[in-house]
Design a protein around this motif. Structure first.
Motif, PDB file in Angstrom:
ATOM      1  N   MET A   1       0.829  -1.195   0.000  1.00  0.00           N
ATOM      2  CA  MET A   1       0.000   0.000   0.000  1.00  0.00           C
ATOM      3  C   MET A   1       0.873   1.258   0.000  1.00  0.00           C
ATOM      4  O   MET A   1       0.599   2.223  -0.684  1.00  0.00           O
ATOM      5  N   LEU A   2       1.974   1.161   0.777  1.00  0.00           N
ATOM      6  CA  LEU A   2       2.845   2.328   0.824  1.00  0.00           C
ATOM      7  C   LEU A   2       3.408   2.661  -0.541  1.00  0.00           C
ATOM      8  O   LEU A   2       3.537   3.824  -0.907  1.00  0.00           O
TER       9      LEU A   2
ATOM     10  N   LEU B   1       0.961   4.612  -2.324  1.00  0.00           N
ATOM     11  CA  LEU B   1       0.751   5.952  -1.796  1.00  0.00           C
ATOM     12  C   LEU B   1       1.885   6.896  -2.174  1.00  0.00           C
ATOM     13  O   LEU B   1       1.694   8.089  -2.318  1.00  0.00           O
ATOM     14  N   VAL B   2       3.091   6.351  -2.318  1.00  0.00           N
ATOM     15  CA  VAL B   2       4.216   7.209  -2.647  1.00  0.00           C
ATOM     16  C   VAL B   2       4.119   7.639  -4.112  1.00  0.00           C
ATOM     17  O   VAL B   2       3.898   6.827  -4.985  1.00  0.00           O
ATOM     18  N   GLY B   3       4.243   8.924  -4.351  1.00  0.00           N
ATOM     19  CA  GLY B   3       4.111   9.426  -5.713  1.00  0.00           C
ATOM     20  C   GLY B   3       5.260   8.976  -6.574  1.00  0.00           C
ATOM     21  O   GLY B   3       6.288   8.500  -6.099  1.00  0.00           O
TER      22      GLY B   3
ATOM     23  N   GLN C   1       6.497  11.061  -9.095  1.00  0.00           N
ATOM     24  CA  GLN C   1       7.093  12.220  -9.739  1.00  0.00           C
ATOM     25  C   GLN C   1       8.598  12.233  -9.486  1.00  0.00           C
ATOM     26  O   GLN C   1       9.028  12.167  -8.330  1.00  0.00           O
TER      27      GLN C   1
ATOM     28  N   LEU D   1      11.975  13.538  -8.568  1.00  0.00           N
ATOM     29  CA  LEU D   1      12.383  14.763  -7.885  1.00  0.00           C
ATOM     30  C   LEU D   1      13.887  14.963  -7.899  1.00  0.00           C
ATOM     31  O   LEU D   1      14.377  16.001  -7.486  1.00  0.00           O
ATOM     32  N   ASP D   2      14.607  13.931  -8.337  1.00  0.00           N
ATOM     33  CA  ASP D   2      16.066  13.999  -8.270  1.00  0.00           C
ATOM     34  C   ASP D   2      16.663  14.216  -9.656  1.00  0.00           C
ATOM     35  O   ASP D   2      17.580  13.518 -10.066  1.00  0.00           O
ATOM     36  N   GLN D   3      16.104  15.164 -10.362  1.00  0.00           N
ATOM     37  CA  GLN D   3      16.590  15.459 -11.705  1.00  0.00           C
ATOM     38  C   GLN D   3      17.615  16.596 -11.692  1.00  0.00           C
ATOM     39  O   GLN D   3      17.442  17.577 -10.969  1.00  0.00           O
ATOM     40  N   PRO D   4      18.675  16.484 -12.495  1.00  0.00           N
ATOM     41  CA  PRO D   4      19.646  17.586 -12.574  1.00  0.00           C
ATOM     42  C   PRO D   4      18.993  18.839 -13.171  1.00  0.00           C
ATOM     43  O   PRO D   4      17.996  18.771 -13.870  1.00  0.00           O
ATOM     44  N   ARG D   5      19.576  19.933 -12.859  1.00  0.00           N
ATOM     45  CA  ARG D   5      19.083  21.201 -13.399  1.00  0.00           C
ATOM     46  C   ARG D   5      20.245  21.913 -14.070  1.00  0.00           C
ATOM     47  O   ARG D   5      21.346  22.004 -13.516  1.00  0.00           O
TER      48      ARG D   5
ATOM     49  N   ASP E   1      18.707  31.921  -7.752  1.00  0.00           N
ATOM     50  CA  ASP E   1      17.477  31.384  -7.168  1.00  0.00           C
ATOM     51  C   ASP E   1      16.977  32.302  -6.067  1.00  0.00           C
ATOM     52  O   ASP E   1      17.740  32.716  -5.198  1.00  0.00           O
TER      53      ASP E   1
ATOM     54  N   ASP F   1       5.098  10.062   1.797  1.00  0.00           N
ATOM     55  CA  ASP F   1       4.720  11.250   1.022  1.00  0.00           C
ATOM     56  C   ASP F   1       5.336  11.174  -0.368  1.00  0.00           C
ATOM     57  O   ASP F   1       6.139  10.271  -0.661  1.00  0.00           O
ATOM     58  N   ASP F   2       4.951  12.108  -1.216  1.00  0.00           N
ATOM     59  CA  ASP F   2       5.445  12.043  -2.595  1.00  0.00           C
ATOM     60  C   ASP F   2       6.804  12.718  -2.752  1.00  0.00           C
ATOM     61  O   ASP F   2       7.262  12.921  -3.866  1.00  0.00           O
TER      62      ASP F   2
ATOM     63  N   PRO G   1      24.173  21.016  -9.698  1.00  0.00           N
ATOM     64  CA  PRO G   1      22.887  21.658  -9.389  1.00  0.00           C
ATOM     65  C   PRO G   1      21.740  20.732  -9.778  1.00  0.00           C
ATOM     66  O   PRO G   1      21.744  20.124 -10.845  1.00  0.00           O
ATOM     67  N   MET G   2      20.771  20.607  -8.862  1.00  0.00           N
ATOM     68  CA  MET G   2      19.622  19.751  -9.100  1.00  0.00           C
ATOM     69  C   MET G   2      18.363  20.613  -9.132  1.00  0.00           C
ATOM     70  O   MET G   2      18.324  21.723  -8.607  1.00  0.00           O
TER      71      MET G   2
ATOM     72  N   TYR H   1      15.690  20.145  -7.478  1.00  0.00           N
ATOM     73  CA  TYR H   1      15.329  20.382  -6.079  1.00  0.00           C
ATOM     74  C   TYR H   1      16.525  20.039  -5.202  1.00  0.00           C
ATOM     75  O   TYR H   1      17.166  18.996  -5.395  1.00  0.00           O
TER      76      TYR H   1
END
Lengths: 149, 347
Positions: A1-2, A5-7, A9, A11-15, A88, B233-234, B277-278, B280
């Motif tokens: 189930m967890l 529930l965890v999305g 998306q 989030l650890d993408q380089p920028r 930023d 959480d997400d 740089p990331m 987030y």
């Protein structure tokens, strides 16, 4: 189930850093940072997150004999990347601007009691910084002040 | 909270249950090895103008002094700040509503909540709740730094009376946060020499938690309150909390021994130091993998009277705690103590 529930998306993408003009920074912006920000008690302190290397100020080698040498390529690159990192949150432009003119709190202005770096947005140095952030470009062959060129 | 009241009801004399108003004052002192001290004072009042109507409110003040690694830099040595909180609530039959206002030098929030619960044959209770929090985030001494953070939450709970001695409560809570969730004071660091950058947390966060509580009234005047909570959480954080308290009533005295443990992994985008740089980036140790443990004891006393002051009471509580951060080099461990003293009267 967890797991459900965890999305998912990512989030650890380089920028990629903004593609701002390096020659404009080297020849126009960096001298402002060296003159206005790089004092030892300010951003010429090696412990600061935003650090500025400048002649007779903070140097990457840490050797006293190099103190007055022209900036090395590594120091120029570090100054450029430090400035890009502070874009930023608008920190690079608004931290040195007086709060009466819309700037953020800057402890340097409080510590030394001489006001912030830029009193208002008409300051020529402020306008140079703003121009760089807005995409201004410089001839790559420009002469960097203090570079022994 | 409701279960705590139910168990408390098992342990206090009948005169206390008939109270129509009460006032309690509680003072707490928190001290940890990360150079943070928090002094908290709460004044709370409850009243029952009629059998079905209850009103309550509290005022809280936190006085915080900190030289934590989170705030220390070459430009900042320590900070002192005061947080004020005022809250009020009303409940009537199974309906309740509340409002909380909190303000400090760099944060202001408004919380509105509403709950409904329905009892079925005294064996089963269903509760539903919702809340909305509007936060205005600022930066100390900075009139031009303004961010917002809205939080929407809801929960559903089921309480079962398993036996005359056992209550079981299962709840699910969800919350959605939208807005600025970084800190304007924290900066991430890079592996490369000489580079730091402001935090850039995602602007949305969806949180889920499932909690199971079991309250068991044991032999004599004792109770065991236990809970397990699983959270995800997400942002990629999954955590588990487990705890229990053993409560012993001895006439006018009540004592409790409690222990709690917590473990979580790190957020997907957390790194102790970034190589590049990331999208987030965060320097928040609460988003890194860590474990913590709390253990403590409390001692309470109450005395009923036949006068208009129906009861006097006091409680003293001491907790010790420790945190271990697996991937936060600037602060591997944090330990501390929390002491509380409470005084109250019922009219």
């Amino acid at each position: 189930m967890l797991f459900v529930l965890v999305g998912c998306q990512p989030l650890d993408q380089p920028r990629s850093l903004p593609s701002l003009d390096e020659p404009y920074f080297r020849c126009r912006v960096q001298p402002i940072l060296g003159r206005s920000c790089a004092a030892f008690a300010c951003h010429g302190d090696g412990l600061r997150y935003f650090r500025v290397f400048a002649r007779n100020r903070l140097r990457m080698t840490g050797k006293e004999g190099d103190r007055n040498a022209a900036l090395s390529d590594a120091e120029r690159a570090a100054n450029f990347e430090s400035a890009l990192a502070m874009i930023d949150g608008d920190f690079l432009l608004r931290k040195p601007l007086a709060s009466e003119a819309g700037g953020y709190f800057h402890r340097g202005a409080e510590i030394f009691g001489e006001g912030n770096v830029f009193a208002d947005t008409n300051d020529p140095d402020y306008r140079t910084l703003a121009a760089w952030l807005n995409g201004a470009k410089e001839d790559p062959a420009c002469i960097e002040p203090g570079s022994d060129q | 909270m409701r279960l705590q009241l139910i168990i408390a009801g098992m342990l206090v004399p009948s005169a206390a249950r008939a109270q129509v108003a009460s006032v309690d004052v509680r003072n707490g002192l928190y001290q940890d090895t990360d150079h943070t001290t928090i002094n908290t004072t709460v004044v709370a009042a409850k009243a029952s103008p009629t059998t079905d109507l209850k009103v309550d409110g509290h005022y809280l003040v936190d006085i915080i002094t900190s030289a934590s690694v989170d705030v220390i830099s070459a430009a900042t040595t320590a900070f002192h700040e005061t947080r004020h909180e005022a809250a009020g609530g009303v409940s009537w039959h199974g309906l309740s509503a509340g409002y909380v206002y909190s303000v400090e030098n760099d944060w202001e929030s408004h919380t509105a909540s509403a709950d409904i619960q329905q009892d079925f044959n005294h064996r089963f209770t269903l509760s539903l709740g919702g809340r909305y929090v509007a936060n205005a985030v600022g930066r100390a001494k900075d009139p031009n730094f303004h961010r917002s953070l809205d939080a929407y939450g809801g929960d559903v709970g089921l309480t079962f009376v398993l036996s005359p001695m056992d209550l079981l409560h299962l709840s699910y809570t969800a919350a959605y946060l939208d807005g600025y969730q970084a800190s304007p004071y924290r900066f991430v660091t890079f592996d490369k020499q000489m580079l730091g950058a402001p935090e850039t947390d995602p602007t949305t966060r969806l949180r889920h938690a499932v909690t199971l509580r079991w309250n068991h009234h044991g032999e004599g005047d004792t109770a065991l309150r236990s809970h397990v909570r699983v959270y995800s959480d997400d942002w990629g954080i999954v955590s588990a909390t487990i705890g229990t308290e053993w409560v012993i009533g001895m006439g006018a005295w009540e004592t409790g021994l409690h222990v709690r443990g917590y473990a979580q992994n790190g957020a997907d985008f957390y790194q102790a130091s970034y190589t590049q740089p990331m999208r987030y980036m965060t320097a928040d140790r609460e988003l890194s993998p860590f474990i913590d443990g709390f253990a403590g004891a409390r001692l309470g006393w109450h005395h009923g009277t036949a006068s208009f002051l129906k009861e006097f009471r006091f409680e003293i509580k001491v907790d010790g705690f420790g945190f271990y951060f697996f991937d936060f080099p600037r602060l591997r461990e944090r330990a501390g103590v929390i002491g509380e003293l409470a005084l109250g009267v019922s009219l």
